[in-house]
Design a protein around this motif. Structure first.
Motif, PDB file in Angstrom:
ATOM      1  N   ILE A  29      15.243   1.240  29.949  1.00  0.00           N
ATOM      2  CA  ILE A  29      14.669  -0.149  29.216  1.00  0.00           C
ATOM      3  C   ILE A  29      15.617  -1.244  29.685  1.00  0.00           C
ATOM      4  O   ILE A  29      15.253  -2.288  30.032  1.00  0.00           O
ATOM      5  N   ILE A  32       1.537  -0.583  27.925  1.00  0.00           N
ATOM      6  CA  ILE A  32       2.311   0.254  28.501  1.00  0.00           C
ATOM      7  C   ILE A  32       1.903   1.793  28.297  1.00  0.00           C
ATOM      8  O   ILE A  32       1.511   2.278  27.259  1.00  0.00           O
ATOM      9  N   THR A  79       5.971   5.342  31.138  1.00  0.00           N
ATOM     10  CA  THR A  79       7.207   5.719  30.647  1.00  0.00           C
ATOM     11  C   THR A  79       7.109   7.394  30.321  1.00  0.00           C
ATOM     12  O   THR A  79       5.885   7.537  29.772  1.00  0.00           O
ATOM     13  N   LEU A 139       9.763  -0.760  23.876  1.00  0.00           N
ATOM     14  CA  LEU A 139       8.850  -0.978  24.767  1.00  0.00           C
ATOM     15  C   LEU A 139       7.710  -2.050  24.491  1.00  0.00           C
ATOM     16  O   LEU A 139       7.432  -2.824  25.330  1.00  0.00           O
ATOM     17  N   MET A 153      10.595   5.710  34.218  1.00  0.00           N
ATOM     18  CA  MET A 153       9.729   4.653  33.893  1.00  0.00           C
ATOM     19  C   MET A 153       9.475   4.054  35.294  1.00  0.00           C
ATOM     20  O   MET A 153      10.423   4.025  36.267  1.00  0.00           O
ATOM     21  N   ALA A 175      15.330  -1.999  33.302  1.00  0.00           N
ATOM     22  CA  ALA A 175      14.233  -3.066  33.512  1.00  0.00           C
ATOM     23  C   ALA A 175      14.437  -4.588  33.331  1.00  0.00           C
ATOM     24  O   ALA A 175      14.123  -5.346  34.026  1.00  0.00           O
ATOM     25  N   VAL A 205       8.365  -2.892  32.158  1.00  0.00           N
ATOM     26  CA  VAL A 205       7.990  -1.427  32.079  1.00  0.00           C
ATOM     27  C   VAL A 205       6.476  -1.247  32.384  1.00  0.00           C
ATOM     28  O   VAL A 205       5.767  -2.217  31.323  1.00  0.00           O
ATOM     29  N   THR A 255       8.108   0.376  36.683  1.00  0.00           N
ATOM     30  CA  THR A 255       8.225  -1.216  36.434  1.00  0.00           C
ATOM     31  C   THR A 255       6.780  -1.727  37.132  1.00  0.00           C
ATOM     32  O   THR A 255       6.237  -1.194  38.344  1.00  0.00           O
ATOM     33  N   GLU A 297      15.534   6.925  26.671  1.00  0.00           N
ATOM     34  CA  GLU A 297      14.728   5.987  27.377  1.00  0.00           C
ATOM     35  C   GLU A 297      15.691   4.598  27.219  1.00  0.00           C
ATOM     36  O   GLU A 297      15.249   3.553  28.118  1.00  0.00           O
TER      37      GLU A 297
END
Length: 136
Positions: free
Chosen positions: A59, A103, A72, A96, A30, A62, A69, A32, A55
């Motif tokens: 996550i 995102i 991804t 997310l 991912m 972040a 994020v 950011t 993930e």
């Protein structure tokens, strides 16, 4: 940061380094909003009812860093050594959404799961239940 080939390559490189001889290995990568690249994987578990998605680690990282994020990808290598792009599962999409529906997510191309396309969470979930709580 925009979803790009470097993000996909980071996930693949992590799989090759962390799981050099294991079939069915996976990782997520991912970006950011601060430009940080985060990579994570899921631990193996005996009871499938407690397993995590690849993930989750990124996550959480972040969130820990106070960064949003922005893009991804989740990649899985099969028992023949072929890499496939995986769409974020519904639970990860929900996770997310904490950062909004813009995102960018890698999803497999319709005819070839080794290739990917970019879709926003908004595109993946046009009828998202929580959209009344989002700013846009």
């Amino acid at each position: 940061m925009k979803l790009n080939e470097a993000l996909v390559l980071a996930a693949k490189a992590y799989i090759e380094k962390r799981f050099p001889n294991e079939p069915w290995a996976g990782a997520a990568a991912m970006y950011t909003d601060a430009g940080t690249l985060l990579v994570s994987t899921a631990p193996g578990v005996v009871s499938l009812s407690v397993e995590l998605c690849h993930e989750v680690g990124a996550i959480c990282e972040a969130y820990k860093l106070g960064q949003k994020v922005t893009a991804t990808v989740c990649v899985s290598r099969d028992d023949k050594g072929v890499f496939h792009i995986l769409t974020p599962c519904g639970v990860c999409q929900e996770r997310l959404m904490f950062w909004g529906n813009e995102i960018e997510c890698a999803v497999p191309s319709p005819l070839d799961s080794q290739k990917w396309e970019m879709k926003t969470l908004k595109e993946l979930q046009p009828y998202y239940w929580g959209k009344i709580f989002l700013k846009d």
